[in-house]
Design a protein around this motif. Structure first.
Motif, mmCIF file in Angstrom:
data_model
loop_
_atom_site.group_PDB
_atom_site.id
_atom_site.type_symbol
_atom_site.label_atom_id
_atom_site.label_comp_id
_atom_site.label_asym_id
_atom_site.label_seq_id
_atom_site.Cartn_x
_atom_site.Cartn_y
_atom_site.Cartn_z
ATOM 1 N N GLU A 72 0.825 -1.213 0.000
ATOM 2 C CA GLU A 72 0.000 0.000 0.000
ATOM 3 C C GLU A 72 0.860 1.265 0.000
ATOM 4 O O GLU A 72 0.314 2.363 -0.013
ATOM 5 N N ARG B 39 -11.140 0.700 -6.214
ATOM 6 C CA ARG B 39 -10.472 -0.080 -5.157
ATOM 7 C C ARG B 39 -11.325 -1.247 -4.691
ATOM 8 O O ARG B 39 -10.817 -2.251 -4.219
ATOM 9 N N ASP B 40 -12.659 -1.090 -4.792
ATOM 10 C CA ASP B 40 -13.550 -2.149 -4.306
ATOM 11 C C ASP B 40 -13.523 -3.369 -5.211
ATOM 12 O O ASP B 40 -13.811 -4.481 -4.771
ATOM 13 N N ALA C 151 -11.580 -4.103 -1.619
ATOM 14 C CA ALA C 151 -11.233 -3.095 -0.610
ATOM 15 C C ALA C 151 -11.217 -3.663 0.813
ATOM 16 O O ALA C 151 -10.981 -2.933 1.769
ATOM 17 N N ASP C 152 -11.459 -4.957 0.961
ATOM 18 C CA ASP C 152 -11.262 -5.585 2.274
ATOM 19 C C ASP C 152 -9.846 -6.138 2.435
ATOM 20 O O ASP C 152 -9.529 -6.733 3.464
ATOM 21 N N LEU D 62 -5.639 -5.621 2.400
ATOM 22 C CA LEU D 62 -4.470 -4.736 2.442
ATOM 23 C C LEU D 62 -3.237 -5.560 2.096
ATOM 24 O O LEU D 62 -3.098 -6.705 2.545
ATOM 25 N N HIS E 32 -15.272 -2.992 4.063
ATOM 26 C CA HIS E 32 -14.012 -2.462 3.557
ATOM 27 C C HIS E 32 -13.085 -2.045 4.701
ATOM 28 O O HIS E 32 -13.486 -1.329 5.610
ATOM 29 N N ASP F 24 -10.525 -0.058 4.485
ATOM 30 C CA ASP F 24 -9.700 1.124 4.239
ATOM 31 C C ASP F 24 -10.184 2.429 4.885
ATOM 32 O O ASP F 24 -9.680 3.501 4.552
ATOM 33 N N THR G 49 -5.023 1.494 8.288
ATOM 34 C CA THR G 49 -4.375 2.158 7.153
ATOM 35 C C THR G 49 -2.855 2.112 7.280
ATOM 36 O O THR G 49 -2.275 2.905 8.028
ATOM 37 N N ASN H 51 -9.027 7.441 4.957
ATOM 38 C CA ASN H 51 -8.968 6.762 3.664
ATOM 39 C C ASN H 51 -7.973 7.504 2.760
ATOM 40 O O ASN H 51 -8.340 8.094 1.745
ATOM 41 N N HIS I 47 -8.465 6.652 -1.102
ATOM 42 C CA HIS I 47 -8.016 5.276 -1.332
ATOM 43 C C HIS I 47 -9.056 4.538 -2.181
ATOM 44 O O HIS I 47 -8.728 3.884 -3.171
ATOM 45 N N CYS I 48 -10.339 4.708 -1.814
ATOM 46 C CA CYS I 48 -11.422 4.035 -2.541
ATOM 47 C C CYS I 48 -11.437 4.398 -4.020
ATOM 48 O O CYS I 48 -11.683 3.538 -4.867
#
Ligand code: DAV
Length: 378
Positions: free
Chosen positions: A22, A118-119, A209-210, A212, A256, A258, A262, A316, A361-362
């Motif tokens: 990330e 991102r999702d 998005a769940d 990392l 999610h 995010d 983080t 985020n 981020h999303c």
């Protein structure tokens, strides 16, 4: 912390897709679009995320054009800000989200949008994986990214374009307990602590998005949008990775990871103080000398109108490299905290686009970050 680095791949001149973390220096990214975004009609997984007093209850349809135009203005400006720093930026191709979706197993009267790539897209090394998704209204969202993924596939002989098995999303995927409109927050918190989420274990489900990415390790939130079978599917799909399931009992609407957890740079993670990582999940980080810091309070008491996400979109953020981070311009407390933690903070105005699917981020998905697969938890 240990600085063991395991080189597993050698980037070549034709490398387009590669991202392991990330935080490695960002070279190429997708930024979403707000075009034609809809508030979808009621469906089980989505309703579970909408608070009882939300202005979105009971309404659906295309979002007001002024709000779409404003969100696009902010997303375009963000894309330009990234380009000005030398980052390649691509944009998705929206489909007609007013179209109903019908499969042999379900139907829904409209779709969602393509503001939050991102999702949908999970980049792990040289692969981009299309997530199963868990909302019916988002079943076809991957189509918005296909023109880009096809192009990367042609440009980069090492790019692996993968798609997880499309889920059937019958009623068996959702717990009827969550269908009531009057579930108290206390009840929700009890259920979250018991890992009793809206999605069942009927079939593997996950939203990208769940997840990392920490080099060799993937940390995946078990919640409304990702079930244990989805996490097991990821474990089998990425056999060279260690996949860690986590959950955050303080979150009554867990979708999610995010706005909850983080990573900022090797050794440093912000954690939502209302959704602390439970002690039994902290060992991995603590044994390896990582610091988990409570994130600053959000600058706002409420999300903007018609927004699915909580005020914690303050967290985020989009990390550009281990010293530089984009923070939403009105999130002054989060910006101050990251500045104190030694980061250069780049303010980016995005709040008027939050309603379309999230924050900085999303609304992005990694295509390339310069780095290799390192082991941060040896
Ligand atoms: O706090 O509502 C938002 C995450 C969006 N990807 C929240 C989670």
């Amino acid at each position: 912390m240990a600085d063991a680095a395991t080189e597993t791949t050698q980037a070549t001149e034709t490398t387009v897709v590669e991202s392991w973390t990330e935080w490695d220096p960002l070279a190429h990214v997708i930024v979403g679009r707000a075009d034609d975004c809809h508030i979808p009609p009621a469906e089980p997984a989505l309703d579970a995320k909408v608070p009882a007093d939300s202005d979105m209850r009971g309404q659906w349809g295309r979002r007001p054009q002024e709000s779409i135009d404003r969100a696009n203005e902010l997303l375009d400006r963000f894309a330009d800000q990234l380009r000005a720093r030398g980052i390649r930026v691509d944009r998705p191709t929206p489909i007609d989200f007013s179209e109903p979706v019908r499969t042999p197993d379900f139907e829904t009267a409209s779709q969602f949008g393509c503001m939050p790539p991102r999702d949908v897209l999970l980049t792990v090394g040289r692969e981009i994986l299309e997530a199963t998704m868990s909302y019916r209204c988002r079943w076809f969202e991957y189509l918005c990214y296909r023109p880009l993924l096809q192009r990367y596939w042609e440009e980069d002989p090492n790019f692996r374009h993968e798609a997880a098995p499309k889920p059937r999303l019958t009623d068996a995927d959702y717990r009827p307990d969550y269908l009531s409109e009057s579930i108290s927050i206390a009840q929700r918190l009890d259920w979250a602590a018991a890992k009793h989420f809206v999605t069942t274990e009927e079939e593997p489900l996950f939203d990208a998005a769940d997840v990392l990415r920490f080099g060799r390790d993937l940390v995946v939130q078990h919640g409304f949008t990702t079930n244990l079978k989805g996490i097991e599917w990821l474990r089998r799909h990425f056999p060279e990775h260690r996949v860690h399931a986590v959950n955050f009992p303080g979150d009554p609407y867990p979708i999610h990871i995010d706005a909850t957890f983080t990573p900022i740079r090797p050794g440093l993670i912000l954690n939502n103080p209302q959704r602390r990582l439970p002690a039994e999940c902290r060992g991995l980080f603590e044994r390896n000398g990582w610091e988990i810091v409570d994130a600053a309070q959000p600058a706002h008491n409420t999300p903007p109108p018609l927004c699915y996400s909580s005020v914690w979109l303050s967290m985020n953020v989009l990390v550009l490299d281990p010293k530089t981070v984009c923070v939403e311009a009105s999130e002054v407390y989060q910006a101050e905290q990251l500045d104190r933690l030694g980061m250069e903070v780049v303010p980016v105005e995005l709040r008027d686009a939050y309603a379309f699917g999230g924050g900085l981020h999303c609304c992005t998905a990694d295509v390339r970050r310069i780095g290799s697969c390192t082991d941060h938890f040896p």
